[in-house]
Design an enzyme around this catalytic site. Structure first.
Site, PDB file in Angstrom:
ATOM      1  N   SER A   1       0.849  -1.184   0.000  1.00 27.16           N
ATOM      2  CA  SER A   1       0.000   0.000   0.000  1.00 27.16           C
ATOM      3  C   SER A   1       0.887   1.237   0.000  1.00 27.16           C
ATOM      4  O   SER A   1       1.688   1.410  -0.917  1.00 27.16           O
ATOM      5  CB  SER A   1      -0.945  -0.026   1.206  1.00 27.16           C
ATOM      6  OG  SER A   1      -1.843   1.066   1.152  1.00 27.16           O
TER       7      SER A   1
ATOM      8  N   ASP B   1      -4.525  -4.467   6.203  1.00 31.18           N
ATOM      9  CA  ASP B   1      -4.833  -5.355   5.083  1.00 31.18           C
ATOM     10  C   ASP B   1      -3.648  -6.257   4.764  1.00 31.18           C
ATOM     11  O   ASP B   1      -2.502  -5.805   4.711  1.00 31.18           O
ATOM     12  CB  ASP B   1      -5.196  -4.521   3.844  1.00 31.18           C
ATOM     13  CG  ASP B   1      -5.666  -5.383   2.691  1.00 31.18           C
ATOM     14  OD1 ASP B   1      -6.326  -6.407   2.950  1.00 31.18           O
ATOM     15  OD2 ASP B   1      -5.372  -5.029   1.532  1.00 31.18           O
TER      16      ASP B   1
ATOM     17  N   HIS C   1      -2.549  -1.241  -3.384  1.00 33.06           N
ATOM     18  CA  HIS C   1      -3.685  -0.339  -3.213  1.00 33.06           C
ATOM     19  C   HIS C   1      -3.487   0.866  -4.126  1.00 33.06           C
ATOM     20  O   HIS C   1      -2.660   1.741  -3.850  1.00 33.06           O
ATOM     21  CB  HIS C   1      -3.782   0.147  -1.760  1.00 33.06           C
ATOM     22  CG  HIS C   1      -4.104  -0.932  -0.785  1.00 33.06           C
ATOM     23  ND1 HIS C   1      -3.888  -0.800   0.571  1.00 33.06           N
ATOM     24  CD2 HIS C   1      -4.632  -2.173  -0.957  1.00 33.06           C
ATOM     25  CE1 HIS C   1      -4.276  -1.905   1.185  1.00 33.06           C
ATOM     26  NE2 HIS C   1      -4.720  -2.755   0.282  1.00 33.06           N
TER      27      HIS C   1
END
Length: 340
Positions: free
Chosen positions: A161, A281, A188
């Site tokens: 991310s 995540d 992401h």
């Protein structure tokens, strides 16, 4: 949410101010006209989110982002005119710690820009709250045919991310994986910029990179990039696709969803790698991969732009190895091998 604006163009800054002020959930905390002013004001009055332009005097948006993430970490959304024309600068900013990118809305023009910006801000808000606060395409050479191999026997699954684009490029740089080894990256990033990410990454590596279309098969020797705001999935026949569920999950595409698919369906050798990023995540999915008997690696705190996702993996004991970024690439080569 307290939102700061860093933009030296008065009209652009006013357009951003009006978009933020149009909602009751957010307030404009301050407006900086230079990159260095943004760094200073973040230290003095830290916002929940900074809307960061790329081109500013004194410090550009990339360097301002880097300094803010080092000195006064908070969520940063790059908001700039025609980001597709500044791909290298955008990915430098993402590598420095910015969460995402979108275009600057016009002061007088279609409402689309404002709607898209507000949607991004809403997503940032969900990510920040879920994380416990701010502190917490084509192959490289189109003329070169893609090497095709009969069977995929090894899989490297990478999740990232904040700071991920540069981290991914660093661990894969200079590597030609062995026959039968496929690489899948879940980063992401908004679907409107995923193709640009794939193209940019392909320029950094010695193997082809392309975005994944629904129904694609794993491709040995190729880096495959998730390209949708829906979640990347792998089925029992090793077909890749996209699924909107879970719909209310703040992280899109979700690393957890893909890692869980690998744990459930993949029967060959696999390595799961969880890199820098805000939130949690990927941690639970990495744990499922470990329980399924696969090798799992998380980036360490010192080399992470944001030590959120890898920290969550460490807390769950999901990672067999916690390594600095410069050691993850050599470990991949040691674990899976190299061509030639």
């Amino acid at each position: 949410m307290k939102i700061a604006i860093a933009n030296d163009v008065a009209m652009a800054a006013e357009a951003l101010r009006r978009v933020v002020a149009s909602t009751s959930e957010h307030q404009v905390l301050w407006i900086a006209r230079t990159g260095s002013e943004a760094v200073r004001m973040c230290a003095e009055n830290r916002p929940d989110l900074v809307l960061m332009d790329l081109n500013m005097p004194e410090l550009d948006g990339v360097e301002a982002t880097r300094q803010i993430m080092e000195q006064s970490p908070c969520a940063i959304l790059v908001v700039t005119g025609r980001p597709q024309d500044n791909v290298n600068q955008v990915f430098r900013a993402l590598g420095a710690g910015a969460l995402d990118v979108t275009a600057t809305p016009m002061l007088q023009g279609k409402a689309d820009g404002a709607v898209e910006l507000l949607a991004k801000i809403k997503t940032m808000d969900k990510l920040i709250r879920h994380s416990g606060g701010s502190q917490a395409m084509l192959p490289r050479s189109a003329s070169a045919p893609e090497r095709r191999e009969a069977k995929t026997t090894k899989l490297v699954a990478i999740g990232a991310s904040t700071g991920g684009p540069l981290a991914v490029s660093k661990i894969l740089a200079g590597w030609l994986p062995p026959p039968g080894c496929a690489i899948v990256v879940v980063q992401h990033i908004d679907e409107n910029f995923a193709e640009h990410f794939a193209k940019w990454l392909g320029e950094q590596l010695e193997m082809p990179v392309r975005a994944i279309e629904h129904g694609d098969e794993l491709a040995p020797g190729t880096v495959l990039i998730a390209k949708s705001n829906d979640h990347l999935v792998l089925d029992k026949d090793y077909r890749l696709g996209y699924d909107a569920t879970p719909k209310d999950y703040a992280y899109r595409p979700s690393v957890d969803v893909f890692f869980r698919c690998v744990a459930q369906h993949w029967r060959g050798d696999a390595v799961g790698v969880l890199l820098t990023g805000m939130g949690r995540d990927g941690a639970e999915g990495l744990l499922e991969m470990r329980r399924a008997g696969h090798t799992t690696i998380a980036q360490d705190q010192a080399s992470s732009a944001v030590y959120g996702m890898p920290r969550a993996a460490a807390e769950l004991d999901a990672a067999q190895l916690i390594l600095p970024l410069d050691k993850i690439g050599p470990m991949l080569r040691s674990t899976t091998g190299s061509r030639g």
